[in-house]
Design a protein around this motif. Structure first.
Motif, PDB file in Angstrom:
ATOM      1  N   ALA A 325       0.840  -1.194   0.000  1.00 19.36           N
ATOM      2  CA  ALA A 325       0.000   0.000   0.000  1.00 19.36           C
ATOM      3  C   ALA A 325       0.883   1.255   0.000  1.00 19.36           C
ATOM      4  CB  ALA A 325      -0.936   0.003   1.197  1.00 19.36           C
ATOM      5  N   LEU A 326       1.804   1.310  -0.968  1.00 20.38           N
ATOM      6  CA  LEU A 326       2.703   2.446  -1.159  1.00 20.38           C
ATOM      7  C   LEU A 326       3.684   2.609   0.001  1.00 20.38           C
ATOM      8  CD1 LEU A 326       0.201   5.080  -2.625  1.00 20.38           C
ATOM      9  CD2 LEU A 326       1.971   3.859  -3.876  1.00 20.38           C
ATOM     10  N   ALA A 327       3.190   3.024   1.162  1.00 21.29           N
ATOM     11  CA  ALA A 327       4.059   3.307   2.299  1.00 21.29           C
ATOM     12  C   ALA A 327       4.102   2.152   3.297  1.00 21.29           C
ATOM     13  CB  ALA A 327       3.592   4.581   3.004  1.00 21.29           C
ATOM     14  N   TYR A 328       3.360   1.082   3.008  1.00 18.09           N
ATOM     15  CA  TYR A 328       3.291  -0.067   3.901  1.00 18.09           C
ATOM     16  C   TYR A 328       3.344  -1.353   3.086  1.00 18.09           C
ATOM     17  CZ  TYR A 328       1.662   3.251   7.420  1.00 18.09           C
ATOM     18  OH  TYR A 328       1.569   4.315   8.283  1.00 18.09           O
ATOM     19  N   GLN A 329       3.954  -2.384   3.671  1.00 23.28           N
ATOM     20  CA  GLN A 329       3.929  -3.718   3.088  1.00 23.28           C
ATOM     21  C   GLN A 329       3.528  -4.701   4.180  1.00 23.28           C
ATOM     22  OE1 GLN A 329       7.772  -4.390   1.310  1.00 23.28           O
ATOM     23  NE2 GLN A 329       7.496  -2.779  -0.208  1.00 23.28           N
ATOM     24  N   ALA A 330       2.680  -5.662   3.822  1.00 24.63           N
ATOM     25  CA  ALA A 330       2.197  -6.626   4.810  1.00 24.63           C
ATOM     26  C   ALA A 330       2.196  -8.025   4.212  1.00 24.63           C
ATOM     27  CB  ALA A 330       0.792  -6.244   5.277  1.00 24.63           C
ATOM     28  N   TYR A 331       2.427  -9.010   5.071  1.00 29.29           N
ATOM     29  CA  TYR A 331       2.484 -10.414   4.677  1.00 29.29           C
ATOM     30  C   TYR A 331       1.823 -11.228   5.783  1.00 29.29           C
ATOM     31  CZ  TYR A 331       6.554  -8.376   2.216  1.00 29.29           C
ATOM     32  OH  TYR A 331       7.402  -7.573   1.475  1.00 29.29           O
ATOM     33  N   SER A 332       0.907 -12.131   5.437  1.00 28.78           N
ATOM     34  CA  SER A 332       0.260 -12.960   6.455  1.00 28.78           C
ATOM     35  C   SER A 332       0.042 -14.365   5.898  1.00 28.78           C
ATOM     36  CB  SER A 332      -1.083 -12.341   6.869  1.00 28.78           C
ATOM     37  OG  SER A 332      -1.607 -12.998   8.002  1.00 28.78           O
ATOM     38  N   PHE A 333       0.671 -15.359   6.540  1.00 31.38           N
ATOM     39  CA  PHE A 333       0.628 -16.734   6.039  1.00 31.38           C
ATOM     40  C   PHE A 333       0.457 -17.731   7.180  1.00 31.38           C
ATOM     41  CE2 PHE A 333       2.666 -14.393   2.627  1.00 31.38           C
ATOM     42  CZ  PHE A 333       2.029 -14.916   1.508  1.00 31.38           C
ATOM     43  N   SER A 334      -0.202 -18.848   6.854  1.00 30.43           N
ATOM     44  CA  SER A 334      -0.486 -19.895   7.827  1.00 30.43           C
ATOM     45  C   SER A 334      -0.210 -21.254   7.204  1.00 30.43           C
ATOM     46  CB  SER A 334      -1.961 -19.846   8.261  1.00 30.43           C
ATOM     47  OG  SER A 334      -2.319 -18.577   8.763  1.00 30.43           O
TER      48      SER A 334
END
Length: 368
Positions: A325-334
């Motif tokens: 999101a431009l100024a943010y990066q996120a990762y979520s895994f299970s």
């Protein structure tokens, strides 16, 4: 977007650890998570202002942070902080679409043109193609100015409508034909899915996500901000390249209508873990639709119906999604059995691609 940038002073946020009373000599030792903290510090050193992570496994929950919450301060990144989750929004949208399929309100093989006549004219494009990025529709992101272009900053507070963004994208020819024959990531498809949700239910997609997912799961840190520029609650500041010299501009506050159904979600690591546990655990979709969600869009591609996957260094597959999101990066895994979950959020300084380092962090957490 990657520009050289002056070295940043980073500081590692310390985790509060309660000392065991002296009388409890036989208390079990706290699991050593120094390897996770070291890898998180390495991500920051390689190209982030700050980062936070949450790991849940058989030993409990570990939360860590590194770097700073705001440049020019020594304020630590809040481990429970909120962040823009970017394209993880797509998994929420896909879940609502599949719930509507389960309710016989629409079908995966419905022509998009039947739901949105006059918007999409190619009646070969199906709802399924939008979900798994095989529609061939031009990605709206490629039509937008990006930092540090002056036109990008001029749009900071602009309210974009979904119709406006879709029209920008569909003014361009398809990237391939026929639909379903190839994979090409397209945010346009998810803007259209947001419109389809409203056509089917009579309610905006964000209201349906709140009603069907956020409220039932108690995701108290998760919001769909619409046009609100704020990130409520504790959060790290996010930055974009402010010029061609590598200087960063604080872009925490901006009008998120630019992202829409393709990426407007704000969340926390705990909430994302809760969502993916519910989804992969069969609480949000019946088994046959969850199985379809896991079917690859094209052979060899780790992306299905709004869900992504890859294989860790020890051969254990993980399912979830990531977002920019431009100024943010996120990762979520299970993991499939939900015994281990990993969520990482960072505020990049745009000096390098951090995906490989984040994958190494996830592998460390999953493989032990």
């Amino acid at each position: 977007m990657k520009k050289a940038y002056r070295a940043l002073l980073t500081t590692t946020a310390a985790l509060a650890v309660l000392a065991a009373p002296a009388a409890v000599a036989a208390a079990p030792k706290k699991p050593d998570r120094s390897g996770l903290q070291s890898r998180l510090d390495g991500i920051v050193a390689a190209g982030a202002v700050g980062a936070l992570a949450r790991v849940r496994d058989e030993r409990g929950v570990w939360r860590g942070a590194s770097g700073v919450a705001e440049l020019g301060t020594a304020r630590p990144v809040p481990v429970d902080g909120r962040f823009r989750a970017g394209s993880i929004t797509k998994t929420f949208v896909a879940t609502v679409i599949l719930q509507l399929v389960d309710e016989d309100e629409l079908r995966l093989d419905d022509p998009v043109a039947a739901w949105l006549p006059g918007v999409v004219t190619d009646d070969r494009i199906r709802v399924r193609h939008l979900l798994n990025h095989t529609s061939g529709l031009y990605d709206v992101v490629r039509t937008l100015p990006m930092p540090p272009q002056p036109e990008f900053f001029a749009n900071r507070w602009r309210t974009w409508t979904s119709d406006e963004l879709i029209a920008r994208a569909l003014a361009h020819p398809a990237t391939f034909e026929p639909p379903g024959e190839a994979y090409s990531y397209s945010n346009t498809g998810y803007l259209l899915l947001g419109e389809i949700i409203e056509k089917v239910t009579g309610q905006p997609y964000d209201a349906e996500i709140e009603r069907r997912i956020i409220w039932p799961l108690g995701l108290s840190g998760t919001t769909l901000p619409g046009t609100s520029p704020r990130i409520p609650g504790p959060h790290p500041h996010g930055y974009v390249p402010g010029d061609g010299e590598g200087n960063l501009l604080d872009y925490t506050r901006m009008n998120p209508s630019l992202f829409g159904a393709g990426g407007e979600l704000i969340s926390t690591a705990k909430d994302l873990d809760t969502f993916f546990a519910a989804l992969l655990g069969g609480r949000l979709l019946p088994g046959h639709l969850l199985a379809q969600m896991k079917e690859p869009a094209v052979e060899g591609r780790g992306y299905g119906l709004g869900l992504a996957w890859w294989v860790t260094s020890c051969g254990i597959p993980v399912y979830g999604n990531d977002g920019d999101a431009l100024a943010y990066q996120a990762y979520s895994f299970s993991t499939v059995d939900l015994s281990r979950q990993v969520t990482v959020a960072l505020t990049p300084n745009h000096t390098g691609d951090l995906d490989d380092l984040v994958e190494a962090f996830v592998s460390e957490a999953v493989c032990g």
